[in-house]
Design a protein around this motif. Structure first.
Motif, PDB file in Angstrom:
ATOM      1  N   PRO A  91       2.787  -2.554   4.448  1.00 11.49           N
ATOM      2  CA  PRO A  91       2.195  -3.874   4.215  1.00 11.49           C
ATOM      3  C   PRO A  91       0.694  -3.907   4.465  1.00 11.49           C
ATOM      4  O   PRO A  91       0.032  -4.884   4.098  1.00 11.49           O
ATOM      5  CB  PRO A  91       2.929  -4.767   5.227  1.00 11.49           C
ATOM      6  N   GLN A  92       0.143  -2.860   5.072  1.00 12.69           N
ATOM      7  CA  GLN A  92      -1.279  -2.834   5.413  1.00 12.69           C
ATOM      8  C   GLN A  92      -1.894  -1.501   5.033  1.00 12.69           C
ATOM      9  O   GLN A  92      -1.229  -0.463   5.037  1.00 12.69           O
ATOM     10  CB  GLN A  92      -1.478  -3.079   6.918  1.00 12.69           C
ATOM     11  N   ARG A  93      -3.185  -1.534   4.730  1.00 12.64           N
ATOM     12  CA  ARG A  93      -3.914  -0.306   4.454  1.00 12.64           C
ATOM     13  C   ARG A  93      -4.035   0.511   5.733  1.00 12.64           C
ATOM     14  O   ARG A  93      -4.247  -0.025   6.825  1.00 12.64           O
ATOM     15  CB  ARG A  93      -5.315  -0.637   3.922  1.00 12.64           C
ATOM     16  N   ALA A 105       7.449  -6.653   2.271  1.00  7.48           N
ATOM     17  CA  ALA A 105       6.836  -7.981   2.328  1.00  7.48           C
ATOM     18  C   ALA A 105       7.540  -8.898   3.326  1.00  7.48           C
ATOM     19  O   ALA A 105       6.892  -9.625   4.082  1.00  7.48           O
ATOM     20  CB  ALA A 105       6.846  -8.619   0.936  1.00  7.48           C
ATOM     21  N   ALA A 106       8.860  -8.869   3.347  1.00  3.39           N
ATOM     22  CA  ALA A 106       9.622  -9.807   4.170  1.00  3.39           C
ATOM     23  C   ALA A 106       9.604  -9.425   5.646  1.00  3.39           C
ATOM     24  O   ALA A 106       9.586 -10.296   6.526  1.00  3.39           O
ATOM     25  CB  ALA A 106      11.059  -9.891   3.677  1.00  3.39           C
ATOM     26  N   GLN A 107       9.596  -8.107   5.912  1.00  4.54           N
ATOM     27  CA  GLN A 107       9.695  -7.651   7.296  1.00  4.54           C
ATOM     28  C   GLN A 107       8.384  -7.110   7.841  1.00  4.54           C
ATOM     29  O   GLN A 107       8.305  -6.751   9.015  1.00  4.54           O
ATOM     30  CB  GLN A 107      10.795  -6.599   7.394  1.00  4.54           C
ATOM     31  N   PHE A 130       0.840  -1.191   0.000  1.00  4.76           N
ATOM     32  CA  PHE A 130       0.000   0.000   0.000  1.00  4.76           C
ATOM     33  C   PHE A 130       0.879   1.247   0.000  1.00  4.76           C
ATOM     34  O   PHE A 130       1.907   1.300   0.678  1.00  4.76           O
ATOM     35  CB  PHE A 130      -0.922  -0.001   1.223  1.00  4.76           C
ATOM     36  N   VAL A 131       0.462   2.220  -0.793  1.00  4.83           N
ATOM     37  CA  VAL A 131       1.186   3.487  -0.892  1.00  4.83           C
ATOM     38  C   VAL A 131       0.535   4.470   0.065  1.00  4.83           C
ATOM     39  O   VAL A 131      -0.626   4.845  -0.110  1.00  4.83           O
ATOM     40  CB  VAL A 131       1.150   4.037  -2.334  1.00  4.83           C
ATOM     41  N   ASP A 132       1.285   4.891   1.065  1.00  5.98           N
ATOM     42  CA  ASP A 132       0.747   5.789   2.083  1.00  5.98           C
ATOM     43  C   ASP A 132       1.201   7.234   1.908  1.00  5.98           C
ATOM     44  O   ASP A 132       0.652   8.135   2.545  1.00  5.98           O
ATOM     45  CB  ASP A 132       1.148   5.309   3.477  1.00  5.98           C
TER      46      ASP A 132
END
Length: 266
Positions: A196-198, A159-161, A9-11
């Motif tokens: 990684p989250q909205r 994604a990994a962290q 997600f682009v914040d």
């Protein structure tokens, strides 16, 4: 898009070039809503840096710190806690040209400040010191694929962290004899805060995956009208920012000679 696509997600988004001096202007121009300003803007002076450092900062540092600050502000993210990835194709070519000329003609007159600013991670170092950030940072150069390679690194870390990452990409003009060997003109800097989250500041969702492709050039997928940043080595960023500006859909970026990053932007 591959079934193995990963979501991010682009914040926060930031963009700066002399013809598009800020994401509010750039997004409207890239979406086709307005024409670019007729006059070029002056180089930004990042308020995050102390006054003395603002005056001495080379273009690469000024641009990178400014867009990083703007992206974090848009994402409502505390810079001190963000891991970061910085990408630049050539680093500061003006300083490299100066060092080569000085070492040839008068090596004892080499400026310690300019030498200090010549290292590839100079902009990242200024950013971490100014923000008090102790999170890890990465600096990347991959020739014409630097934007795609840097973005892949940032997305992989997200994604990994499972934590937000600041991605900053920038390039400046080549000068002196180097300009006959490497191609870059003008100034261009971009930044994204990827999560990684909205969240409450999320402006876009991107599904992404990688794919092996026949030999790719970074310029293969450029929009037809790139006059706003024509000639800059980081011009390969435009398809992604055009999608973020309101033209969602599939985007392909070269992340290496035979590696593609594929996106679906919503």
């Amino acid at each position: 898009m591959s079934a193995a696509a990963v979501r991010a997600f682009v914040d926060g988004v930031a963009f700066w070039s002399p013809r598009l001096p800020g994401w509010d202007v750039a997004s409207a121009v890239l979406a086709g809503a307005i024409a670019p300003p007729g006059e070029e803007a002056r180089r930004p002076a990042p308020a995050l840096l102390p006054a003395a450092e603002r005056r001495r900062a080379p273009d690469t540092v000024a641009l990178a710190v400014e867009v990083a600050s703007r992206a974090c502000a848009a994402a409502v993210a505390a810079p001190a806690g963000l891991a970061s990835v910085f990408a630049t194709t050539h680093g500061d070519l003006a300083i490299t040209d100066y060092l080569c000329a000085t070492l040839l003609d008068a090596p004892l007159h080499t400026s310690p400040t300019r030498f200090h600013n010549s290292v590839h991670n100079a902009a990242a170092g200024y950013w971490c010191i100014a923000t008090g950030c102790h999170a890890p940072y990465t600096t990347i150069s991959a020739a014409e694929h630097s934007f795609g390679a840097g973005l892949l690194e940032a997305l992989t870390q997200v994604a990994a962290q499972s934590r937000p990452v600041l991605f900053v990409a920038y390039d400046v003009a080549a000068s002196g004899p180097l300009s006959t060997l490497v191609s870059s003109s003008g100034l261009l800097a971009t930044a994204l805060v990827l999560s990684p989250q909205r969240g409450g500041a999320t402006v876009a969702e991107m599904g992404w995956s990688t794919a092996s492709r026949s030999p790719l050039r970074a310029s293969d997928a450029l929009p037809q009208n790139v006059a706003y940043v024509a000639g800059n080595a980081m011009v390969a960023c435009l398809p992604l920012f055009e999608a973020l500006a309101g033209r969602p859909g599939p985007v392909t970026l070269a992340a290496g000679r035979r590696l593609a990053l594929q996106f679906e932007i919503r």
